[in-house]
Design a protein around this motif. Sequence first.
Motif, PDB file in Angstrom:
ATOM      1  N   THR A   1     -63.321 -74.866  34.312  1.00  0.00           N
ATOM      2  CA  THR A   1     -64.090 -73.727  34.786  1.00  0.00           C
ATOM      3  C   THR A   1     -64.880 -74.181  36.008  1.00  0.00           C
ATOM      4  O   THR A   1     -65.459 -75.263  36.017  1.00  0.00           O
ATOM      5  CB  THR A   1     -65.023 -73.171  33.695  1.00  0.00           C
ATOM      6  OG1 THR A   1     -65.775 -72.101  34.255  1.00  0.00           O
ATOM      7  CG2 THR A   1     -65.966 -74.211  33.114  1.00  0.00           C
ATOM      8  N   HIS A   2     -64.815 -73.365  37.066  1.00  0.00           N
ATOM      9  CA  HIS A   2     -65.455 -73.725  38.338  1.00  0.00           C
ATOM     10  C   HIS A   2     -66.376 -72.587  38.758  1.00  0.00           C
ATOM     11  O   HIS A   2     -65.975 -71.418  38.705  1.00  0.00           O
ATOM     12  CB  HIS A   2     -64.372 -73.965  39.409  1.00  0.00           C
ATOM     13  CG  HIS A   2     -64.931 -74.337  40.734  1.00  0.00           C
ATOM     14  ND1 HIS A   2     -65.455 -75.593  41.002  1.00  0.00           N
ATOM     15  CD2 HIS A   2     -65.093 -73.628  41.876  1.00  0.00           C
ATOM     16  CE1 HIS A   2     -65.898 -75.626  42.245  1.00  0.00           C
ATOM     17  NE2 HIS A   2     -65.687 -74.460  42.800  1.00  0.00           N
ATOM     18  N   PRO A   3     -67.603 -72.905  39.209  1.00  0.00           N
ATOM     19  CA  PRO A   3     -68.573 -71.842  39.508  1.00  0.00           C
ATOM     20  C   PRO A   3     -68.454 -71.271  40.922  1.00  0.00           C
ATOM     21  O   PRO A   3     -69.441 -71.171  41.664  1.00  0.00           O
ATOM     22  CB  PRO A   3     -69.912 -72.566  39.329  1.00  0.00           C
ATOM     23  CG  PRO A   3     -69.623 -73.958  39.770  1.00  0.00           C
ATOM     24  CD  PRO A   3     -68.181 -74.234  39.371  1.00  0.00           C
ATOM     25  N   ALA A   4     -67.230 -70.896  41.279  1.00  0.00           N
ATOM     26  CA  ALA A   4     -67.001 -70.189  42.553  1.00  0.00           C
ATOM     27  C   ALA A   4     -65.651 -69.470  42.440  1.00  0.00           C
ATOM     28  O   ALA A   4     -64.901 -69.704  41.489  1.00  0.00           O
ATOM     29  CB  ALA A   4     -66.984 -71.163  43.734  1.00  0.00           C
ATOM     30  N   LEU A   5     -65.385 -68.602  43.401  1.00  0.00           N
ATOM     31  CA  LEU A   5     -64.121 -67.855  43.380  1.00  0.00           C
ATOM     32  C   LEU A   5     -63.082 -68.658  44.161  1.00  0.00           C
ATOM     33  O   LEU A   5     -62.909 -68.471  45.366  1.00  0.00           O
ATOM     34  CB  LEU A   5     -64.323 -66.461  43.994  1.00  0.00           C
ATOM     35  CG  LEU A   5     -65.204 -65.504  43.200  1.00  0.00           C
ATOM     36  CD1 LEU A   5     -65.422 -64.213  43.982  1.00  0.00           C
ATOM     37  CD2 LEU A   5     -64.602 -65.207  41.829  1.00  0.00           C
ATOM     38  N   LEU A   6     -62.386 -69.550  43.481  1.00  0.00           N
ATOM     39  CA  LEU A   6     -61.367 -70.368  44.143  1.00  0.00           C
ATOM     40  C   LEU A   6     -60.320 -69.439  44.767  1.00  0.00           C
ATOM     41  O   LEU A   6     -60.060 -68.352  44.236  1.00  0.00           O
ATOM     42  CB  LEU A   6     -60.720 -71.300  43.108  1.00  0.00           C
ATOM     43  CG  LEU A   6     -61.670 -72.356  42.509  1.00  0.00           C
ATOM     44  CD1 LEU A   6     -60.980 -73.123  41.395  1.00  0.00           C
ATOM     45  CD2 LEU A   6     -62.205 -73.290  43.571  1.00  0.00           C
TER      46      LEU A   6
END
Length: 201
Positions: A109-114
């Motif tokens: 889970t990554h806290p940006a809109l890849l």
Amino acid sequence: KRLVVLVSGSGTNLQALLDAIAETGPAYGAEVVAVGADRDGIEGLARAERAGLPTFVCRVKDYDSRESWDAALTEAVAAYEPDLVVSAGFMKIVGKEFLARFGGRFVNTHPALLPSFPGAHGVRDALAYGAKVTGCTVHFVDDGVDTGPIIAQGVVEVRDEDDESALHERIKEVERRLLVEVVGRLARNGYRIEGRKVVIQ
Ligand code: GRF
């Protein structure tokens, strides 16, 4: 399904999974069987211990090479025979051996809109760039940094008064719900990865 969760910090995403599993019971389709970290003394490990879960720590500095650290991490995770490995704020890039073993069943889970704002400072970078919306992305991990096939995304507005921690907290509210929903669906329904497309049955 058996989950191993990897953490490096406060572990609130881990906690969201543990709470959802406790509330939903077996119908959720997965259970956390162990929690691993790359460092000691973090709240994420304390949360695991409070939940009565086995934990392990693989610190890069304890190994004479990055490859041997990667091999040790792979073995530590494999010992729990996971169906799915979840990186929930795990701040290390895994290597070839780990991906050979768990590629295709390792989500992050990554806290940006890849593909926007990959890497260790996605929240700070979106804020600095002046993005009006950002969010979070749950994706399969491939051999790049935050480049694997996207499973789901959530959008979060950026407010004028935001600083990094305020924005990150707002993102995490969406992120925790998204991760719980995605992990449950992957575990219950099964899925296929076709190139960059993820098909959940
Ligand atoms: C999450 O926002 C994750 O996307 C990022 O670091 C944060 C970890 O939060 N890589 P926590 O440890 O789950 O509270």
